[in-house]
Design an enzyme around this catalytic site. Structure first.
Site, PDB file in Angstrom:
ATOM      1  N   GLY A   1      -6.501  -4.589  13.013  1.00 23.07           N
ATOM      2  CA  GLY A   1      -7.390  -4.289  11.889  1.00 23.07           C
ATOM      3  C   GLY A   1      -6.578  -3.828  10.700  1.00 23.07           C
ATOM      4  O   GLY A   1      -5.498  -3.248  10.865  1.00 23.07           O
TER       5      GLY A   1
ATOM      6  N   GLN B   1      -4.571  -0.322   2.606  1.00 22.39           N
ATOM      7  CA  GLN B   1      -3.284  -0.254   3.309  1.00 22.39           C
ATOM      8  C   GLN B   1      -2.243  -1.222   2.729  1.00 22.39           C
ATOM      9  O   GLN B   1      -1.061  -1.105   3.024  1.00 22.39           O
ATOM     10  CB  GLN B   1      -3.470  -0.548   4.801  1.00 22.39           C
ATOM     11  CG  GLN B   1      -4.242   0.554   5.533  1.00 22.39           C
ATOM     12  CD  GLN B   1      -4.421   0.201   6.996  1.00 22.39           C
ATOM     13  OE1 GLN B   1      -5.348  -0.499   7.367  1.00 22.39           O
ATOM     14  NE2 GLN B   1      -3.511   0.663   7.831  1.00 22.39           N
TER      15      GLN B   1
ATOM     16  N   CYS C   1      -2.387   2.978  14.060  1.00 20.70           N
ATOM     17  CA  CYS C   1      -2.668   2.553  12.687  1.00 20.70           C
ATOM     18  C   CYS C   1      -1.384   1.998  12.081  1.00 20.70           C
ATOM     19  O   CYS C   1      -0.323   2.603  12.241  1.00 20.70           O
ATOM     20  CB  CYS C   1      -3.155   3.752  11.872  1.00 20.70           C
ATOM     21  SG  CYS C   1      -3.555   3.356  10.162  1.00 20.70           S
ATOM     22  N   LEU C   2      -1.511   0.859  11.389  1.00 16.52           N
ATOM     23  CA  LEU C   2      -0.313   0.254  10.796  1.00 16.52           C
ATOM     24  C   LEU C   2       0.295   1.152   9.719  1.00 16.52           C
ATOM     25  O   LEU C   2       1.467   0.994   9.378  1.00 16.52           O
ATOM     26  CB  LEU C   2      -0.650  -1.128  10.209  1.00 16.52           C
ATOM     27  CG  LEU C   2      -1.016  -2.208  11.236  1.00 16.52           C
ATOM     28  CD1 LEU C   2      -1.409  -3.504  10.544  1.00 16.52           C
ATOM     29  CD2 LEU C   2       0.131  -2.439  12.216  1.00 16.52           C
TER      30      LEU C   2
ATOM     31  N   HIS D   1     -12.745   2.845  12.571  1.00 18.24           N
ATOM     32  CA  HIS D   1     -11.401   3.218  12.109  1.00 18.24           C
ATOM     33  C   HIS D   1     -11.143   2.634  10.714  1.00 18.24           C
ATOM     34  O   HIS D   1     -10.674   3.332   9.817  1.00 18.24           O
ATOM     35  CB  HIS D   1     -10.372   2.698  13.130  1.00 18.24           C
ATOM     36  CG  HIS D   1      -8.934   2.891  12.739  1.00 18.24           C
ATOM     37  ND1 HIS D   1      -8.052   3.628  13.483  1.00 18.24           N
ATOM     38  CD2 HIS D   1      -8.218   2.425  11.677  1.00 18.24           C
ATOM     39  CE1 HIS D   1      -6.867   3.616  12.895  1.00 18.24           C
ATOM     40  NE2 HIS D   1      -6.934   2.886  11.797  1.00 18.24           N
ATOM     41  N   GLU D   2     -11.480   1.344  10.532  1.00 23.03           N
ATOM     42  CA  GLU D   2     -11.201   0.686   9.243  1.00 23.03           C
ATOM     43  C   GLU D   2     -12.137   1.191   8.143  1.00 23.03           C
ATOM     44  O   GLU D   2     -11.715   1.356   6.997  1.00 23.03           O
ATOM     45  CB  GLU D   2     -11.304  -0.838   9.379  1.00 23.03           C
ATOM     46  CG  GLU D   2     -10.356  -1.481  10.390  1.00 23.03           C
ATOM     47  CD  GLU D   2      -8.898  -1.075  10.223  1.00 23.03           C
ATOM     48  OE1 GLU D   2      -8.484  -0.750   9.096  1.00 23.03           O
ATOM     49  OE2 GLU D   2      -8.184  -1.052  11.237  1.00 23.03           O
TER      50      GLU D   2
ATOM     51  N   HIS E   1     -10.918   4.239   6.619  1.00 20.33           N
ATOM     52  CA  HIS E   1      -9.874   4.027   5.603  1.00 20.33           C
ATOM     53  C   HIS E   1     -10.482   3.922   4.202  1.00 20.33           C
ATOM     54  O   HIS E   1      -9.886   4.363   3.224  1.00 20.33           O
ATOM     55  CB  HIS E   1      -9.094   2.743   5.881  1.00 20.33           C
ATOM     56  CG  HIS E   1      -7.933   2.899   6.819  1.00 20.33           C
ATOM     57  ND1 HIS E   1      -6.859   3.714   6.556  1.00 20.33           N
ATOM     58  CD2 HIS E   1      -7.676   2.326   8.025  1.00 20.33           C
ATOM     59  CE1 HIS E   1      -5.983   3.641   7.559  1.00 20.33           C
ATOM     60  NE2 HIS E   1      -6.464   2.809   8.470  1.00 20.33           N
TER      61      HIS E   1
HETATM   62 NI    NI Z   1      -5.559   2.292  10.304  1.00 21.78          NI
END
Ligand code: NI
Length: 170
Positions: free
Chosen positions: A46, A51, A94-95, A136-137, A140
């Site tokens: 995701g 990001q 998380c990236l 989660h996304e 963000h």
């Molecule tokens: Ni993330």
């Protein structure tokens, strides 16, 4: 398609609230393709636009396993309209917080309205990993990170570690 650089903790952009997408046009679809490419390259399941440095309400998800056909999902201006009372827990990463994982408990099922990449309104009923990933996304887009759902002590340790690492890079 272009692989975009990922914003990493403690970049303050990660704390910014993303603005709604106003037009689903070819420029936005270009961004969607770049985000998918960036997510596959990382690799991750995701990615929110913020990001890659674009604070707009847009996210991509692909839960296909290795060896399966890609199954990209695109959510533009997503909104949670229902959350279940029962909760489930997954180990999240998380990236933007590479190589850190922690168990996070969230509602087990949610209903989300959004626009797809043609601008059409769609409703998604999600449970399991998709429900977790979507929450989660969507977090963000509000400047919220999964480490905000763990203990303060653990969170402060992670932030400290990444702040130190960022300083050493300069
Ligand atoms: Ni993330």
């Amino acid at each position: 398609m272009t692989i975009k650089p990922l914003i990493i903790l403690p970049d303050p952009l990660l704390r910014q609230v993303s603005a709604p997408v106003e037009r689903v046009d070819s420029e936005l679809n270009q961004l969607v393709d770049d985000m998918l490419e960036t997510m596959y390259e990382a690799p991750g399941i995701g990615l929110a636009a913020v990001q890659v440095g674009v604070p707009r309400r847009l996210l991509v998800i692909d839960l296909a396993k290795e060896g399966e056909e890609p199954a990209p999902l695109v959510f533009i201006n997503p909104k949670v309209i229902r959350s279940s009372d029962d909760r489930s827990s997954y180990e999240e990463g998380c990236l933007s917080i590479p190589d850190y994982y922690a168990e996070v408990e969230r509602p087990a099922a949610i209903t989300v309205t959004s626009l797809d990449r043609t601008g059409k309104e769609v409703t998604t009923e999600a449970d399991g990993l998709l429900a977790t990933c979507l929450q989660h996304e969507i977090d963000h887009l509000e400047g919220v990170l999964f480490i905000d759902h763990i203990s303060r002590l653990k969170r402060e340790m992670v932030i400290k570690r990444f702040t130190k690492a960022a300083r050493q890079k300069i």
